[in-house]
Design a protein around this motif. Structure first.
Motif, short mmCIF file in Angstrom:
data_model
loop_
_atom_site.label_atom_id
_atom_site.label_comp_id
_atom_site.label_asym_id
_atom_site.label_seq_id
_atom_site.Cartn_x
_atom_site.Cartn_y
_atom_site.Cartn_z
N LEU A 172 62.32 32.72 -13.18
CA LEU A 172 60.99 33.05 -12.66
C LEU A 172 61.09 34.35 -11.87
CD1 LEU A 172 58.02 32.29 -12.13
CD2 LEU A 172 58.81 31.05 -10.10
N ALA A 173 60.33 35.36 -12.32
CA ALA A 173 60.37 36.66 -11.65
C ALA A 173 59.50 36.68 -10.40
CB ALA A 173 59.93 37.76 -12.61
N ALA A 174 58.28 36.14 -10.53
CA ALA A 174 57.35 36.24 -9.41
C ALA A 174 56.16 35.32 -9.61
CB ALA A 174 56.86 37.68 -9.24
N ILE A 175 55.45 35.06 -8.52
CA ILE A 175 54.17 34.37 -8.55
C ILE A 175 53.14 35.34 -7.98
CG2 ILE A 175 52.81 32.43 -7.72
CD1 ILE A 175 55.40 30.84 -7.44
N TYR A 176 52.13 35.69 -8.79
CA TYR A 176 51.11 36.62 -8.35
C TYR A 176 49.82 35.86 -8.10
CZ TYR A 176 54.40 40.06 -10.19
OH TYR A 176 55.52 40.80 -10.45
N SER A 258 55.86 46.37 -5.59
CA SER A 258 57.12 47.02 -5.94
C SER A 258 58.12 45.94 -6.34
CB SER A 258 57.64 47.82 -4.73
OG SER A 258 58.86 48.47 -5.05
N ASP A 259 57.99 45.49 -7.58
CA ASP A 259 58.72 44.31 -8.03
C ASP A 259 59.67 44.64 -9.16
OD1 ASP A 259 59.60 41.79 -8.57
OD2 ASP A 259 57.62 40.87 -8.60
N TYR A 260 60.94 44.84 -8.84
CA TYR A 260 61.95 45.15 -9.85
C TYR A 260 62.38 43.90 -10.63
CZ TYR A 260 62.64 49.78 -7.74
OH TYR A 260 62.48 51.07 -7.27
N GLU A 261 62.00 42.72 -10.13
CA GLU A 261 62.39 41.48 -10.80
C GLU A 261 61.53 41.20 -12.03
OE1 GLU A 261 64.99 39.66 -10.01
OE2 GLU A 261 65.49 40.96 -8.32
N ALA A 262 60.35 41.81 -12.10
CA ALA A 262 59.43 41.55 -13.21
C ALA A 262 59.85 42.36 -14.43
CB ALA A 262 58.01 41.90 -12.80
N VAL A 263 60.74 41.77 -15.23
CA VAL A 263 61.26 42.45 -16.41
C VAL A 263 61.19 41.53 -17.62
CG1 VAL A 263 62.78 44.00 -15.12
CG2 VAL A 263 63.64 41.76 -15.86
N THR A 264 61.26 42.13 -18.79
CA THR A 264 61.19 41.39 -20.06
C THR A 264 62.20 40.25 -20.10
OG1 THR A 264 60.46 43.38 -21.21
CG2 THR A 264 61.42 41.63 -22.56
N GLY A 265 61.73 39.10 -20.59
CA GLY A 265 62.59 37.93 -20.72
C GLY A 265 62.42 36.93 -19.60
N ARG A 266 61.81 37.35 -18.49
CA ARG A 266 61.59 36.44 -17.37
C ARG A 266 60.15 35.91 -17.40
NH1 ARG A 266 64.92 39.39 -12.41
NH2 ARG A 266 66.97 39.27 -13.43
N ARG A 267 59.84 35.02 -16.45
CA ARG A 267 58.52 34.42 -16.37
C ARG A 267 57.77 34.91 -15.15
NH1 ARG A 267 60.19 29.52 -14.63
NH2 ARG A 267 58.05 28.83 -14.31
N VAL A 268 56.45 34.90 -15.26
CA VAL A 268 55.60 35.11 -14.09
C VAL A 268 54.52 34.04 -14.09
CG1 VAL A 268 55.96 37.59 -13.81
CG2 VAL A 268 54.18 36.78 -15.36
N ILE A 269 54.15 33.61 -12.91
CA ILE A 269 53.03 32.69 -12.74
C ILE A 269 51.89 33.49 -12.13
CG2 ILE A 269 52.18 30.65 -11.53
CD1 ILE A 269 55.02 29.53 -11.63
N ILE A 270 50.74 33.45 -12.78
CA ILE A 270 49.58 34.21 -12.32
C ILE A 270 48.50 33.24 -11.89
CG2 ILE A 270 47.87 35.96 -12.94
CD1 ILE A 270 49.83 36.84 -15.15
N MET A 271 48.10 33.35 -10.65
CA MET A 271 47.07 32.46 -10.10
C MET A 271 45.96 33.35 -9.55
SD MET A 271 49.72 29.91 -8.13
CE MET A 271 48.45 28.82 -7.51
N LYS A 272 45.03 33.71 -10.44
CA LYS A 272 43.93 34.60 -10.05
C LYS A 272 42.61 33.96 -10.47
CE LYS A 272 42.27 39.36 -10.43
NZ LYS A 272 42.51 40.70 -10.96
#
Length: 311
Positions: A172-176, A258-272
């Motif tokens: 998991l890269a990030a939760i936005y 400024s998120d260097y963790e958000a790269v191809t192959g990882r996951r993101v959770i978007i709560m908008k």
């Protein structure tokens, strides 16, 4: 952010930086411009020869890119030099001639060993498979074929100098959340590449049987492709089904973090709230733009399983 080129810290000379990846490419890319001129005595001229090792570190000092300079472009009227780089996965384009047997991780380690490429953490499967290359397959294609034969989807990436593999979305890269970081979102649904019926033919062109997506046929009509049996050792129906293409749902988001963790192959959770793009997604492409201290990111997302495109 810091960039080291041919052993020299050129961060103070660097202008715009673009760092990107894509699941359809085998290497991450880095491109940047830096001041390179003899017209200004205040600017130290630094040459970056082709093949130079290029390193990029984030603001915390963590290594984010380790690769080589592949292209140099200079406009004589300007004062900047543009450098195009790829990470060490560039060397996975070498072609091999061998028969590889074992689990996918064993095959990945074996083919990398032939070319002196270190390996790091390798995802594996218990199934033993065989991959034959008569000089027609690149290193990364052999690795992909091994995992595919074992029924595994895989993401190949470099961790510094070492090749690693993992199932897409493992990390998991990030939760936005909210509108503070997600500045834009785009959703697209298309049937331009639709194939909902495949005829299986023998090598003499005789019809054997068909595989099809009945739901798509009922909704959109028949779009047919042909699969000709060349290798009877393969699961013919499974190979034919690979030609089936359903509704293609794609989307992307723009973020200002400024998120260097958000790269191809990882996951993101978007709560908008109120957005069509909300949920848990695998990143299939990323483009980071860094200029004048501002870091913006565009992420392409995998929409498999999203129920758009049909009423």
């Amino acid at each position: 952010m810091k960039i080291i080129a041919a052993g020299i810290d050129i961060s103070g000379l660097v202008g715009k930086v673009t760092w990107s990846g894509d699941s359809k490419q085998y290497a991450r890319k880095l491109s940047f411009t830096y001041a390179h001129t003899e017209k200004d005595d205040n600017i130290i001229k630094v040459d970056v020869p082709l093949g130079s090792r290029i390193l990029m570190y984030d603001d915390t000092g963590k290594l984010r890119f380790d690769g080589v300079a592949l292209t140099l472009e200079k406009n004589e009227a300007g004062e900047d030099l543009s450098v195009g780089c790829k990470d060490m996965a560039f060397y996975l384009r070498s072609k091999a001639y061998n028969t590889y047997k074992g689990t996918p991780a064993q095959i990945a380690a074996a083919v990398c060993s032939e070319f002196g490429i270190p390996v790091g953490v390798l995802s594996d499967a218990s199934k033993s498979v065989s991959v034959i290359s008569t000089g027609d397959k690149m290193v990364y294609q052999i690795i992909e074929a091994a995992y595919e034969a074992a029924g595994r989807d895989i993401h190949i990436y470099m961790e510094g100098l070492s090749l690693c593999t993992e199932e897409p979305g493992t990390k998991l890269a990030a939760i936005y959340t909210g509108d503070d970081s997600v500045t834009d979102a785009v959703y697209k649904s298309s049937i331009e590449e639709l194939v909902d019926q495949v005829y299986i033919m023998d090598k003499n062109g005789k019809f054997l049987r068909a595989v099809q997506n009945d739901e798509d046929m009922a909704a959109y009509g028949i779009v047919r492709d042909i699969y000709k049996v060349e290798d009877s050792k393969k699961d013919v129906d499974a190979e034919a089904r690979k030609l089936i293409r359903s509704v293609e749902n794609t989307g992307s988001i723009d973020i200002t973090a400024s998120d260097y963790e958000a790269v191809t192959g990882r996951r993101v959770i978007i709560m908008k709230a109120g957005s069509s793009i909300s949920g848990d997604f695998v990143i299939v492409s990323d483009n980071h733009s860094i200029e004048n201290g501002k870091h913006t990111v565009k992420l392409g997302l995998d929409f498999k399983g999203v129920g758009y495109g049909k009423e």
